[in-house]
Scaffold this active site. Structure first.
Site, mmCIF file in Angstrom:
data_model
loop_
_atom_site.group_PDB
_atom_site.id
_atom_site.type_symbol
_atom_site.label_atom_id
_atom_site.label_comp_id
_atom_site.label_asym_id
_atom_site.label_seq_id
_atom_site.Cartn_x
_atom_site.Cartn_y
_atom_site.Cartn_z
ATOM 1 N N ARG A 160 10.266 21.200 3.611
ATOM 2 C CA ARG A 160 9.077 21.695 2.826
ATOM 3 C C ARG A 160 7.431 21.709 3.833
ATOM 4 O O ARG A 160 6.840 22.944 3.659
ATOM 5 C CB ARG A 160 8.827 20.737 1.571
ATOM 6 C CG ARG A 160 9.955 20.769 0.781
ATOM 7 C CD ARG A 160 9.768 19.938 -0.634
ATOM 8 N NE ARG A 160 10.919 19.601 -1.496
ATOM 9 C CZ ARG A 160 11.540 18.611 -1.341
ATOM 10 N NH1 ARG A 160 11.447 17.713 -0.543
ATOM 11 N NH2 ARG A 160 12.811 18.606 -2.239
ATOM 12 N N ARG A 243 5.808 11.060 11.537
ATOM 13 C CA ARG A 243 6.097 9.744 11.628
ATOM 14 C C ARG A 243 6.059 9.297 13.285
ATOM 15 O O ARG A 243 6.408 10.152 13.930
ATOM 16 C CB ARG A 243 7.546 9.116 11.177
ATOM 17 C CG ARG A 243 7.840 9.263 9.791
ATOM 18 C CD ARG A 243 6.844 8.075 9.073
ATOM 19 N NE ARG A 243 7.206 7.820 7.882
ATOM 20 C CZ ARG A 243 6.373 8.253 6.847
ATOM 21 N NH1 ARG A 243 5.362 9.328 6.969
ATOM 22 N NH2 ARG A 243 6.766 8.202 5.459
ATOM 23 N N GLU A 272 2.059 1.722 13.690
ATOM 24 C CA GLU A 272 0.953 1.568 12.730
ATOM 25 C C GLU A 272 0.957 0.134 12.123
ATOM 26 O O GLU A 272 2.023 -0.477 11.713
ATOM 27 C CB GLU A 272 1.248 2.616 11.488
ATOM 28 C CG GLU A 272 1.083 3.950 12.225
ATOM 29 C CD GLU A 272 0.927 4.922 10.923
ATOM 30 O OE1 GLU A 272 0.826 4.551 9.808
ATOM 31 O OE2 GLU A 272 1.574 6.035 11.152
ATOM 32 N N HIS A 290 -3.686 8.119 9.701
ATOM 33 C CA HIS A 290 -2.463 8.403 8.660
ATOM 34 C C HIS A 290 -3.149 8.894 7.386
ATOM 35 O O HIS A 290 -2.823 8.265 6.327
ATOM 36 C CB HIS A 290 -1.627 7.228 8.390
ATOM 37 C CG HIS A 290 -0.135 7.698 8.053
ATOM 38 N ND1 HIS A 290 0.580 6.916 8.282
ATOM 39 C CD2 HIS A 290 0.061 8.549 7.116
ATOM 40 C CE1 HIS A 290 1.995 7.254 7.954
ATOM 41 N NE2 HIS A 290 1.492 8.309 6.981
ATOM 42 N N GLY A 292 -3.025 12.301 6.519
ATOM 43 C CA GLY A 292 -2.267 13.842 6.255
ATOM 44 C C GLY A 292 -2.392 13.909 4.662
ATOM 45 O O GLY A 292 -2.377 15.232 4.239
#
Length: 328
Positions: A160, A243, A272, A290, A292
């Site tokens: 997607r 990731r 992370e 992070h 997004g």
């Protein structure tokens, strides 16, 4: 008629509107402080909860799953990825796992496209130059970057989000290429003017920009290793909003510091929230925390999906976003 309210424990602070609705529908225990659960807190939660609502940063391994009480029936994860929990262990214990797909697609694709623009055009470097008071005015050779129009974009993972990135990239005049486990339908390729590469190595060697949009699975761990990074052109850029574990971060640092590739835009990291200090020192890297999918609309939509999954299960039906074996 008494409506059953299952015990739900939420591991992080969620949008107020979502928390309010959860409190109305369920016997809900919230984390108002928003401090990440310690291991002991997570162990306590899985022993008491009927439904656990964790996030993608909560590490729920086999030992935690095995320690869960018989009453834990469902893990309704707040996020798309499920690599933070031991899925085989949940399956063995008969625990249903759900996630929140679809709602983050456009936001993450926007951020990916922002990094595709920011890194070659040196936007962050330019902004910092202005803030530091070091900009002396326009010059013909000042802050030169690279145009993206006409360049080749290689998308690793045409799901997607990868498809949404391709749609945006086409509008910016990029030539779209992709590698995926399965080739997308011919009509999608035609609409996006996208070229399929069955060989990841060959695609990497021909691209000007690489966008990582595949999930983290055992098969994609360090997919971009030292050897594959070595296949990239010296003027090429890499963007990762998927990731951190998909890229061998130590190998990436080496490639960037030795100018084997031109730059990178990273929103995710291998360990992370720790970030390799060598990455921070590099000027040809844009580093984001992070974010997004970090939009108000996206977070509310995620929470609504969590509620729908829980409510559907409580009502005796199969949750719409149940994670199944074929996803692994």
């Amino acid at each position: 008629m008494t409506i059953r309210k299952p015990k739900v424990i939420v591991t992080r602070k969620l949008p107020d509107i979502i928390e309010t609705r959860m409190m109305e529908l369920f016997d809900c225990e919230l984390n108002l402080a928003d401090d990440a659960f310690t291991r002991d807190q997570m162990l306590d939660a899985v022993k008491r909860a009927e439904i656990l609502v964790p996030t993608v940063t909560d590490r729920i391994d086999r030992d935690i799953i095995n320690a869960a009480g018989e009453n834990l029936k469902m893990i309704a994860s707040f996020g798309t990825g499920v690599d933070h929990l031991d899925f085989p262990a949940t399956r063995k214990k008969g625990i249903i796992v759900t996630n929140t797909p679809d709602v983050l697609t456009e936001d993450t694709a926007d951020m990916t496209m922002a990094l595709i623009l920011a890194v070659p055009r040196r936007l962050v470097e330019g902004e910092q130059l202005v803030r530091d008071g070091k900009w002396t005015g326009w010059s013909p050779t000042g802050m030169l970057g690279h145009r993206i129009w006409g360049k080749r974009l290689g998308i690793i993972g045409m799901g997607r989000i990868g498809t949404a990135v391709a749609r945006r990239a086409k509008g910016f005049g990029l030539s779209v290429h992709y590698h995926n486990r399965n080739r997308v339908p011919e009509e999608v390729e035609k609409d996006l003017e996208a070229t399929f590469w069955s060989s990841l190595d060959q695609m990497i060697a021909h691209m000007d920009i690489l966008s990582i949009n595949c999930p983290h699975t055992p098969a994609t761990y360090h997919l971009l290793n030292s050897r594959r990074l070595g296949l990239m052109k010296s003027h090429a850029y890499i963007v990762n909003t998927s990731r951190g574990e998909v890229i061998d971060e130590a190998a990436l640092v080496k490639s960037l510091s030795q100018n084997q590739i031109a730059g990178a835009g990273l929103d995710v990291y291998e360990k992370e929230p720790e970030i390799n200090p060598k990455l921070i020192k590099l000027s040809n890297v844009v580093l984001l925390p992070h974010m997004g999918s970090a939009t108000i609309e996206g977070r509310i939509a995620m929470g609504e999906r969590v509620i729908i999954n829980i409510k559907t299960w409580v009502d005796g039906h199969n949750p719409p976003d149940r994670v199944i074996d074929t996803m692994f």
